[in-house]
Write an enzyme that holds these catalytic residues in place. Structure first.
Site, PDB file in Angstrom:
ATOM      1  N   GLY A  99       2.276   1.973  10.796  1.00  0.00           N
ATOM      2  CA  GLY A  99       3.304   2.951  10.575  1.00  0.00           C
ATOM      3  C   GLY A  99       3.911   3.491  11.857  1.00  0.00           C
ATOM      4  O   GLY A  99       4.630   4.435  11.955  1.00  0.00           O
ATOM      5  N   ASN A 131       0.933  -1.408  -0.026  1.00  0.00           N
ATOM      6  CA  ASN A 131      -0.074   0.114   0.026  1.00  0.00           C
ATOM      7  C   ASN A 131       1.101   1.124  -0.001  1.00  0.00           C
ATOM      8  O   ASN A 131       1.645   1.494   0.980  1.00  0.00           O
ATOM      9  CB  ASN A 131      -0.782   0.001   1.333  1.00  0.00           C
ATOM     10  CG  ASN A 131      -1.841   1.200   1.401  1.00  0.00           C
ATOM     11  OD1 ASN A 131      -1.895   2.054   0.267  1.00  0.00           O
ATOM     12  ND2 ASN A 131      -2.235   1.570   2.578  1.00  0.00           N
ATOM     13  N   TRP A 132       1.119   1.911  -1.084  1.00  0.00           N
ATOM     14  CA  TRP A 132       2.050   2.997  -1.336  1.00  0.00           C
ATOM     15  C   TRP A 132       1.363   4.181  -0.697  1.00  0.00           C
ATOM     16  O   TRP A 132       2.107   5.277  -0.412  1.00  0.00           O
ATOM     17  CB  TRP A 132       2.216   3.071  -2.868  1.00  0.00           C
ATOM     18  CG  TRP A 132       3.151   2.239  -3.309  1.00  0.00           C
ATOM     19  CD1 TRP A 132       3.577   1.124  -3.070  1.00  0.00           C
ATOM     20  CD2 TRP A 132       3.363   2.364  -4.819  1.00  0.00           C
ATOM     21  NE1 TRP A 132       4.056   0.367  -3.991  1.00  0.00           N
ATOM     22  CE2 TRP A 132       4.232   1.130  -5.216  1.00  0.00           C
ATOM     23  CE3 TRP A 132       3.460   3.095  -5.897  1.00  0.00           C
ATOM     24  CZ2 TRP A 132       4.829   0.965  -6.310  1.00  0.00           C
ATOM     25  CZ3 TRP A 132       4.042   2.805  -7.135  1.00  0.00           C
ATOM     26  CH2 TRP A 132       4.515   1.800  -7.445  1.00  0.00           C
ATOM     27  N   LYS A 133       0.172   4.169  -0.216  1.00  0.00           N
ATOM     28  CA  LYS A 133      -0.627   5.594   0.375  1.00  0.00           C
ATOM     29  C   LYS A 133      -0.412   6.691  -0.500  1.00  0.00           C
ATOM     30  O   LYS A 133       0.038   6.611  -1.961  1.00  0.00           O
ATOM     31  CB  LYS A 133       0.019   5.699   1.817  1.00  0.00           C
ATOM     32  CG  LYS A 133      -0.180   4.530   2.569  1.00  0.00           C
ATOM     33  CD  LYS A 133       0.086   4.981   4.086  1.00  0.00           C
ATOM     34  CE  LYS A 133       0.211   3.461   4.826  1.00  0.00           C
ATOM     35  NZ  LYS A 133      -0.015   3.875   6.138  1.00  0.00           N
ATOM     36  N   HIS A 176      -9.679   1.312   4.810  1.00  0.00           N
ATOM     37  CA  HIS A 176      -8.503   1.361   5.567  1.00  0.00           C
ATOM     38  C   HIS A 176      -8.511   2.164   6.816  1.00  0.00           C
ATOM     39  O   HIS A 176      -9.330   3.357   6.524  1.00  0.00           O
ATOM     40  CB  HIS A 176      -7.155   1.990   4.437  1.00  0.00           C
ATOM     41  CG  HIS A 176      -5.726   2.155   5.328  1.00  0.00           C
ATOM     42  ND1 HIS A 176      -5.337   2.773   6.129  1.00  0.00           N
ATOM     43  CD2 HIS A 176      -4.688   1.076   4.913  1.00  0.00           C
ATOM     44  CE1 HIS A 176      -4.065   2.646   6.462  1.00  0.00           C
ATOM     45  NE2 HIS A 176      -3.782   1.453   5.658  1.00  0.00           N
ATOM     46  N   GLU A 191      -7.003   4.592   7.780  1.00  0.00           N
ATOM     47  CA  GLU A 191      -6.636   6.140   7.819  1.00  0.00           C
ATOM     48  C   GLU A 191      -8.062   6.570   7.070  1.00  0.00           C
ATOM     49  O   GLU A 191      -8.721   7.681   7.304  1.00  0.00           O
ATOM     50  CB  GLU A 191      -5.501   6.137   6.888  1.00  0.00           C
ATOM     51  CG  GLU A 191      -4.289   5.849   7.468  1.00  0.00           C
ATOM     52  CD  GLU A 191      -2.977   5.595   6.692  1.00  0.00           C
ATOM     53  OE1 GLU A 191      -3.223   5.534   5.479  1.00  0.00           O
ATOM     54  OE2 GLU A 191      -2.147   5.075   7.283  1.00  0.00           O
ATOM     55  N   GLY A 205       4.781   1.188   4.798  1.00  0.00           N
ATOM     56  CA  GLY A 205       6.100   1.750   4.814  1.00  0.00           C
ATOM     57  C   GLY A 205       7.136   0.911   4.046  1.00  0.00           C
ATOM     58  O   GLY A 205       7.900   1.315   3.154  1.00  0.00           O
ATOM     59  N   GLU A 243      -5.746  -5.168  10.281  1.00  0.00           N
ATOM     60  CA  GLU A 243      -4.560  -4.037  10.598  1.00  0.00           C
ATOM     61  C   GLU A 243      -4.864  -3.243  11.994  1.00  0.00           C
ATOM     62  O   GLU A 243      -5.762  -2.470  11.915  1.00  0.00           O
ATOM     63  CB  GLU A 243      -4.532  -3.057   9.468  1.00  0.00           C
ATOM     64  CG  GLU A 243      -4.325  -3.497   8.119  1.00  0.00           C
ATOM     65  CD  GLU A 243      -3.564  -2.635   7.267  1.00  0.00           C
ATOM     66  OE1 GLU A 243      -2.554  -2.989   6.794  1.00  0.00           O
ATOM     67  OE2 GLU A 243      -4.108  -1.571   6.940  1.00  0.00           O
ATOM     68  N   SER A 287       3.299  -2.293  10.259  1.00  0.00           N
ATOM     69  CA  SER A 287       4.691  -2.505  10.396  1.00  0.00           C
ATOM     70  C   SER A 287       5.226  -3.703  10.246  1.00  0.00           C
ATOM     71  O   SER A 287       6.125  -4.333  10.938  1.00  0.00           O
ATOM     72  CB  SER A 287       5.165  -1.993  11.821  1.00  0.00           C
ATOM     73  OG  SER A 287       4.423  -0.606  12.158  1.00  0.00           O
TER      74      SER A 287
HETATM   75  C1  PEP Z   1      -0.812   0.124   5.893  1.00  0.00           C
HETATM   76  O1  PEP Z   1      -0.647   1.269   5.634  1.00  0.00           O
HETATM   77  O2  PEP Z   1      -1.761  -0.719   5.688  1.00  0.00           O
HETATM   78  C2  PEP Z   1       0.166  -0.276   6.634  1.00  0.00           C
HETATM   79  C3  PEP Z   1       0.120  -1.649   7.317  1.00  0.00           C
HETATM   80  O3  PEP Z   1       1.304   0.485   7.121  1.00  0.00           O
HETATM   81  P1  PEP Z   1       2.726   0.113   7.595  1.00  0.00           P
HETATM   82  O4  PEP Z   1       3.074  -1.308   7.167  1.00  0.00           O
HETATM   83  O5  PEP Z   1       3.514   1.154   7.331  1.00  0.00           O
HETATM   84  O6  PEP Z   1       2.415  -0.072   9.189  1.00  0.00           O
END
Ligand code: PEP
Length: 248
Positions: A172, A11-13, A95, A97, A232, A166, A210
């Site tokens: 993050g 997931n590049w966000k 997600h 976010e 990330g 998640e 993460s």
């Molecule tokens: C995500 O954005 O779905 C995610 C899991 O981010 P990260 O791996 O950076 O925690």
């Protein structure tokens, strides 16, 4: 026991640009072949470029969101039909976010999943609790409530989705759920799916939060963890490739 192919989704966000994306995709493609399935979910403006770069590569691509509506006066939204025209394989929905920053409700997330499926796009439905909810012992109730809306909305099609657990506190933050914590929630989700679908044992449940090259293998060795949704670490080809390889 059913064996499920592992799936790693990046997931590049809201990261990237022409040059960085090209480098990243090149780095991923150069590391093929992969045993696990892999996909990247890129920002909307770069979807068509990703589609060209990844054509016939075995690496799939997806969107980070999709509208719940088919078409119409929804400024800023992108429909599943539009994504389908480019060959989109996945769409992340719900997600944390988007739930937190854009006020997306459980029902809206479910409607987005339905819109995606109607165009042959596999929704990756994210569920997860905040730290306060975990500390209050509400983890199970929260993720079940989030998934329940999708189960009721999709009915017999529920077996066609991918679920991503998640925990919000792990996204993050560098703080990962332990493999045991993640497996416990995945088992709850699989049991909930099993009550609704005969296909639950073949559905993919991803863990996200993460995930890095050094923790990916242990997380994905858990019986109900079928891959990872990676933020990330998906922005560095070497790390993303290492996670894909850790899944094998
Ligand atoms: C995500 O954005 O779905 C995610 C899991 O981010 P990260 O791996 O950076 O925690």
């Amino acid at each position: 026991m059913t064996t499920r192919d592992k799936l790693i989704v990046g997931n590049w966000k809201m990261h990237g640009n022409h040059a960085a994306n090209a480098d990243l995709l090149q780095g991923i493609l150069a590391a093929r072949p992969f045993v696990a399935q892999a996909a990247v979910c890129v920002p909307f403006p770069y979807l068509s470029e990703a589609a060209v770069a990844l054509a016939n590569s075995g690496v799939n691509w997806g969107a980070q969101d999709v509208s719940a509506h088919e078409q119409g006066a929804y400024t800023g939204e992108v429909s599943a039909a539009m994504l389908h025209e480019f060959g989109c394989r996945y769409a992340i929905v719900g997600h944390s976010e988007r739930r937190a920053l854009h006020g997306e409700s459980d029902q809206l997330v479910a409607d987005k999943a339905k819109a995606a499926l109607a165009r042959g796009i596999t929704p990756i439905v994210c569920v997860g609790e905040t730290l306060a909810q975990r500390d209050a012992g509400e983890t199970e109730a929260v993720v079940k409530r989030q998934l329940s809306a999708v189960i009721h909305t999709l009915a017999h099609c529920i077996g066609e989705i991918v679920v991503a657990y998640e925990p919000v506190w792990a996204i993050g933050t560098g703080r990962t759920a332990t493999p045991e914590q993640a497996q416990a929630v995945h088992a709850v989700l699989r049991a909930q799916l099993a009550a609704a679908s005969a296909h639950a044992s073949s559905m993919k449940l991803l863990y996200g939060g993460s995930v890095k090259p050094d923790n990916a293998a242990t997380l994905m060795s858990q019986p109900d963890i079928d891959g990872a949704l990676v933020g990330g670490a998906a922005l560095k080809a070497a790390d993303f490739v290492a996670i894909i390889r850790a899944a094998a």
